[in-house]
Design a protein around this motif. Structure first.
Motif, PDB file in Angstrom:
ATOM      1  N   UNK A 247       0.790  -1.224   0.000  1.00  0.00           N
ATOM      2  CA  UNK A 247       0.000   0.000   0.000  1.00  0.00           C
ATOM      3  C   UNK A 247       0.822   1.274   0.000  1.00  0.00           C
ATOM      4  N   UNK A 248       2.148   1.162   0.160  1.00  0.00           N
ATOM      5  CA  UNK A 248       3.003   2.350   0.107  1.00  0.00           C
ATOM      6  C   UNK A 248       3.008   2.920  -1.313  1.00  0.00           C
ATOM      7  N   UNK A 249       3.053   4.230  -1.405  1.00  0.00           N
ATOM      8  CA  UNK A 249       3.144   4.899  -2.699  1.00  0.00           C
ATOM      9  C   UNK A 249       4.431   5.721  -2.748  1.00  0.00           C
ATOM     10  N   UNK A 250       5.249   5.471  -3.772  1.00  0.00           N
ATOM     11  CA  UNK A 250       6.518   6.166  -3.955  1.00  0.00           C
ATOM     12  C   UNK A 250       6.370   7.070  -5.177  1.00  0.00           C
ATOM     13  N   UNK A 251       6.713   8.353  -5.007  1.00  0.00           N
ATOM     14  CA  UNK A 251       6.530   9.322  -6.087  1.00  0.00           C
ATOM     15  C   UNK A 251       7.859   9.928  -6.515  1.00  0.00           C
TER      16      UNK A 251
END
Length: 379
Positions: A247-251
């Motif tokens: 569920x982590x989001x890396x941008x």
């Protein structure tokens, strides 16, 4: 040792910014060839400034330079330029014609920094076949795909659940569909965050450009279409994101300046300590919205086309290229672009797969004839 660079599309937006980076890093790069489809005066000025030894013009308009250089013309000229020994090819020439020098560059084994999304979308299956027989590596220049390229290479693919492309939404994301459909060319060209060429700017206003990028992302990163999401992000600060299985989001974030992804592609795999547009997070407002598919049907159409595969992405990309030209000339309205793309897709009854470049030429001529019958204009 300096990297030897060839730029296809040297007079356009990407080419101009690439030249700016090269000019500031002459100890790192040697410009050995430049090409353009037109704009003879600007091409001459570039050649004269950098004393480029090889110059190609797609238009058959002879020109002279003040120094001794080899000049090439037409489709064959682009192919001759592609055959030169170089370390990196910048492919930013507009239109489907770019596929011919691309093929030769791949066969020669050169690394290619690519911004011409039309040929990736139209010829993706062919390009994959060529790459299998070559040591060539494709490096995306588009800010969104450059962001994903950097993010995906930093994580194991099995840990990535989906990839997220951002779209500024262009000048109409917060306006009504009626306002968008009755708009004129000058309004379409008022992109709120990016300075780009006419075609990309027009494609961004109806999200055709983002549809092309979805298909392109599938090609580059081999993610299923159900694992590729688009979100409207008006600030154009976040260029791409990956969502991991936990569920982590890396941008990847940067100021909207195309020199940043171009520089990344030029120096790849190194990352230079050169900041073009320093970015400060302080007081930044970052917004994200789902796409309104009723207002932007082109994006939903692109997903359908990508899932069908075969010949259909080529019809999508090539018909858009033809229709944007007609819109610029005032022959059709802005709203006609997407409806005529859909009309072309529904009208196709011939071969289902693309196996050679002759079929690409056939599709382009077929589309021109179809649209000619539709609008009564000789393309």
């Amino acid at each position: 040792m300096r990297k030897r660079i060839i730029i296809f599309g040297a007079t356009g937006s990407i080419g101009t910014q690439t030249l700016e980076i090269i000019d500031k890093n002459k100890d790192k790069f040697e410009l050995i060839g430049v090409a353009s489809k037109g704009n003879v005066d600007k091409l001459k000025a570039i050649a004269e400034k950098f004393k480029v030894p090889y110059v190609a013009l797609f238009d058959n308009k002879p020109f002279s330079l003040s120094y001794n250089a080899k000049t090439f013309y037409g489709k064959e000229g682009l192919e001759q330029l592609a055959n030169l020994d170089s370390d990196l090819v910048i492919m930013s020439i507009s239109g489907i014609e770019a596929v011919y020098p691309l093929k030769i560059s791949i066969e020669r084994g050169a690394n290619i920094a690519i911004a011409t999304k039309e040929i990736v979308v139209a010829c993706g299956d062919l390009i994959k076949k060529w790459l299998k027989k070559s040591k060539s590596k494709l490096i995306p220049i588009d800010s969104e795909h450059s962001a994903l390229f950097q993010l995906i290479n930093s994580f194991r693919k099995k840990n990535i659940e989906r990839i997220i492309l951002t779209a500024s939404g262009g000048p109409f994301w917060n306006k009504s569909r009626e306002d968008m459909e009755k708009t004129k060319l000058e309004e379409v060209l008022k992109h709120p965050t990016w300075k780009m060429g006419y075609k990309t700017t027009i494609d961004s206003a109806n999200l055709v450009n983002k549809g092309l990028e979805v298909i392109e992302a599938h090609f580059f990163f081999n993610f299923d279409y159900n694992s590729i999401k688009v979100m409207i992000h008006p600030q154009s600060i976040v260029h791409g994101m990956i969502e991991l299985v936990d569920g982590s989001i890396i941008a990847q974030m940067a100021y909207p300046d195309m020199r940043i992804p171009i520089q990344y592609a030029l120096f790849y795999p190194q990352r230079p300590k050169i900041k073009w547009s320093p970015f400060d997070l302080k007081n930044q407002k970052l917004e994200f919205y789902d796409v309104d598919y009723d207002k932007f049907p082109a994006l939903q159409l692109a997903y359908e086309v990508g899932k069908k595969g075969g010949v259909y992405p080529a019809i999508f990309a090539i018909s858009d290229e033809v229709l944007v030209e007609l819109f610029i000339k005032g022959i059709i309205n802005f709203k006609d672009i997407v409806s005529f793309i859909k009309y072309a897709l529904e009208s196709w009854k011939e071969f289902k797969e693309i196996e050679n470049l002759e079929q690409i030429e056939y599709i382009k001529n077929w589309i021109k004839n179809l649209i000619k019958q539709k609008v009564g204009y000789n393309l």
